[in-house]
Write an enzyme that holds these catalytic residues in place. Structure first.
Site, PDB file in Angstrom:
ATOM      1  CG  ASP A   1      -6.521  -5.439   4.259  1.00  0.00           C
ATOM      2  OD1 ASP A   1      -7.022  -4.684   4.545  1.00  0.00           O
ATOM      3  OD2 ASP A   1      -5.251  -5.712   4.249  1.00  0.00           O
TER       4      ASP A   1
ATOM      5  CG  ASP B   1      -7.180  -1.965   6.836  1.00  0.00           C
ATOM      6  OD1 ASP B   1      -7.400  -0.944   6.499  1.00  0.00           O
ATOM      7  OD2 ASP B   1      -5.978  -2.587   6.937  1.00  0.00           O
TER       8      ASP B   1
ATOM      9  CG  ASP C   1      -5.546  -2.827   1.632  1.00  0.00           C
ATOM     10  OD1 ASP C   1      -6.314  -2.450   0.734  1.00  0.00           O
ATOM     11  OD2 ASP C   1      -5.482  -2.344   3.057  1.00  0.00           O
TER      12      ASP C   1
ATOM     13  NE  ARG D   1      -6.621   4.118   2.349  1.00  0.00           N
ATOM     14  CZ  ARG D   1      -6.364   3.783   3.190  1.00  0.00           C
ATOM     15  NH1 ARG D   1      -6.362   2.510   3.417  1.00  0.00           N
ATOM     16  NH2 ARG D   1      -5.663   4.645   4.122  1.00  0.00           N
TER      17      ARG D   1
END
Length: 691
Positions: free
Chosen positions: A264, A303, A307, A359
């Site tokens: 990330d 990714d 997150d 997301r």
């Protein structure tokens, strides 16, 4: 297909450059800073057109009361270990030696570790409060000689077991295919290569840290920052771009097969009380539309952009711009991590989400507040789609045991009919969405989802954000304009009101010998800035080692002065440099040399009396030089007396030893005078006692 990492683009995609009053690039050094923390406003939008806002030292700002979950006080349980959380202050309480200005990757790693060459785990477990100012572009792929490491360079360090061949992703791809999970020597080699990349590009951030970009163009490119096992962290005013994975893993069982990446741009693992504010996140030189297709799926080298996983808790994401990315922001690691119940409390407000696939966020377990955000689509969303795989999936994903409250958000869709896909169900049961504008019109997006959902979501959520913290909503009709004007890196006028550029160079001198006439080991190093931008910190190095640092007030271009007390130096030569720092950068003075010649005691004179009578007294007198704190008297090399002395340089010192009656003969008396800097022998005296 090649997986070599190209040079990063010069600026984020779809973003025009902004210049602030406080712009500037500094030299890297570690400098100390101490100042009272400043409260940050929860909603910091752009200044009025044509009116430059004053530069603010973001390193000392703390989260404002009521600014989401990160401003909350109370218990939290990462990995079921209780911790008491307090509102985020980051590194605002940093001690003198723990403030840094960095402009390359290795300097950042050293600052976070707290020592040159420190490991990732040194940074992960470092809890010393620190402020780290970033300037310029930090790129782990860029070598010191200006050349670039590539994915192929990393792969070439790994030999495939059972062969003499180096690992190559092309060989890996050719060996497997759809429906087949890779295994054996090639998969083992891929894992080894991935570990080498992680060592190069993955960097942990520990507790009590403020990480802040200075100016409008600070970028971390091709790296992954991870706040891990930490608490009380602030990340602000940075563009975090293209956390590229050279060696993604093929998972044949993931929704029919997907490439999964390890990195990330920024991730929060097992951490609490984190404020992520006014940053830009993007895929840099590798946007979604540029990815190759392998095994019928995009060869995904990223990714998430941001997150929050592994039981992390109490996070506020505010005024960030997340651009052109698929799996953008997940909150919660997996459905099986039931230890995360009660965790993953996150607030997202005034963020700008441009052309994301999914997301925004997807949530497991957490109580998540999503308000006053802008979700916008452009032609880039269409360009990243194919007939079989539409790029846009959903924005708000209600996962296992999650409870999302979405208020006064603005959504702009390329295809208004996709409003029913703003929400997606991932095993959750609760989501309340109110006052959502879709392409400027009010839409009940929860009803649109529930109309076709196999498992409808209930608007009866288990919590009320107002019970956790006070907040005020901007009108949904104003959100798009407010967020476009205020979100992302480079909006805040970061720097310092003290100066608009790196400080000038200090002149260094000393006062050794001015007090006592002796060049002893106690003196002051004097630092004066006669011209140029002011510093906020000056830092003193002795023979290349940091020995002191202090905060200085500034009003550029006024002169500045600092003095450092030095004590206890032994005889020898000492070289001093002063590094002046402000958030824009650092400058180093010329080297100043101090020679210490009188640190050890002066040479005492011994006298003896009573030789005729046989009852001997020895007197010790120090008439000139640095005083001693102890003297030892010897007769013929054997200690016979030891006394403490009161030092009062340059005053004289006197000590008397009554030796007593001696048998006839010749005796030699010597004395050793000592202080912390060393010892000096007195001139010996010979005494002859006659019968």
């Amino acid at each position: 297909m090649r997986t070599t990492l190209p040079a990063p683009a010069g600026a984020p995609h779809g973003r025009s450059s902004r210049r602030s009053l406080a712009g500037g690039i500094g030299l890297a050094t570690a400098l100390a800073l101490a100042a009272a923390p400043v409260m940050a406003a929860p909603a910091a939008a752009a200044p009025a057109p044509g009116i430059p806002s004053p530069a603010v030292d973001l390193g000392h700002e703390v989260i404002a009361p009521g600014d989401g979950w990160a401003s909350w006080t109370g218990p939290t349980h990462p990995e079921r270990v209780q911790r008491t959380a307090e509102p985020v202050t980051g590194g605002s309480k940093a001690a003198a030696a723990e403030v840094y200005v960095v402009d390359d990757w290795q300097q950042l790693r050293d600052a976070l570790a707290g020592a040159p060459g420190g490991s990732q785990n040194d940074a992960r477990y470092n809890q010393v409060p620190r402020i780290v100012y970033l300037t310029g572009t930090l790129d782990p792929w860029l070598r010191a000689d200006g050349t670039r490491t590539t994915c192929d360079d990393i792969a070439a360090q790994v030999t495939v077991a059972g062969s003499s061949a180096h690992f190559d992703m092309d060989d890996y791809i050719a060996a497997f295919g759809p429906g087949v999970d890779p295994s054996g020597p090639l998969e083992q080699a891929r894992v080894e290569a991935a570990a080498l990349q992680a060592k190069l590009t993955l960097q942990h951030i520990g507790s009590n840290v403020t990480l802040v970009g200075v100016g409008d163009d600070v970028r971390v490119v091709g790296a992954s920052l991870r706040i891990r096992d930490a608490h009380n962290v602030i990340v602000r005013n940075l563009t975090l771009s293209d956390a590229y994975d050279c060696f993604p893993q093929w998972d044949a069982g993931d929704a029919g097969g997907n490439w999964n990446s390890a990195y990330d741009n920024l991730s929060v693992w097992t951490s609490t009380s984190v404020w992520v504010d006014h940053n830009t996140f993007d895929d840099g030189a590798h946007p979604a539309a540029s990815l190759d297709t392998v095994y019928g799926r995009p060869f995904e080298v990223h990714d998430g952009l941001l997150d929050v996983t592994h039981g992390s808790d109490l996070v506020t994401m505010s005024w960030n711009w997340l651009q052109h990315h698929d799996k953008t922001d997940i909150i919660g690691s997996s459905d099986s991590r039931t230890q995360d119940r009660g965790q993953h409390r996150v607030t997202q407000h005034h963020n700008r989400w441009t052309d994301i696939g999914q997301r925004g966020p997807r949530v497991r377990f957490g109580d998540v507040h999503v308000y006053n955000n802008l979700y916008e689509q452009t032609d880039a969303t269409s360009a990243a789609s194919s007939a079989d795989h539409p790029f846009f999936q959903y924005f708000w994903g209600a996962g296992k045991e999650s409870s999302i409250v979405a208020e006064a958000n603005a959504v702009e869709l390329v295809d208004p009919s996709s409003a029913s896909r703003i929400i997606a169900g991932w095993g959750g049961t609760q989501l309340r969405a109110s006052d959502t504008l879709v392409n400027g019109a009010p839409v009940d997006v929860l009803a649109a989802y529930n109309a076709t959902a196999a498992s409808p979501l209930s608007a009866d959520v288990r919590w009320d954000p107002a019970d956790a913290y006070p907040y005020a909503l901007d009108a949904a009709a104003d959100v798009a304009d407010i967020v476009r004007a205020g979100a992302g890196a480079g909006i805040l006028s970061s720097g310092t009101p003290v100066a608009s550029d790196a400080p000038g160079s200090f002149a260094v001198s000393d006062d050794n010998g001015r007090d006592t006439g002796l060049r002893d080991g106690d003196y002051r190093i004097l630092a004066d800035l006669w011209w140029g931008q002011n510093a906020t910190v000056v830092k003193l190095y002795e023979n290349g080692v940091l020995v002191d640092a202090q905060w200085v007030d500034g009003t550029s271009p006024a002169a500045q002065h600092a003095a450092f007390d030095i004590a206890g130096r032994i005889d020898g030569t000492f070289e001093y440099t002063v590094v002046a720092l402000n958030p824009h950068g650092a400058t180093t003075s010329r080297t100043h040399t101090v020679r210490v010649t009188d640190a050890a005691p002066g040479r005492a004179v011994l006298t003896a009396s009573g030789a005729r009578t046989g009852t001997v007294t020895v007197s010790t007198d120090l008439w000139w030089g640095t005083n001693a704190t102890q003297y030892v008297l010897f007769r013929d090399g054997v200690e016979i007396d030891r006394q403490s002395l009161a030092a009062a340089t340059p005053g004289a010192q006197h000590a008397v030893t009554t030796v007593g009656e001696l048998a006839p003969g010749t005796y030699e008396f010597t004395a050793l005078l000592s202080n912390a800097a060393g010892s000096t022998d007195a001139r010996p005296v010979t005494v002859t006692v006659r019968g």
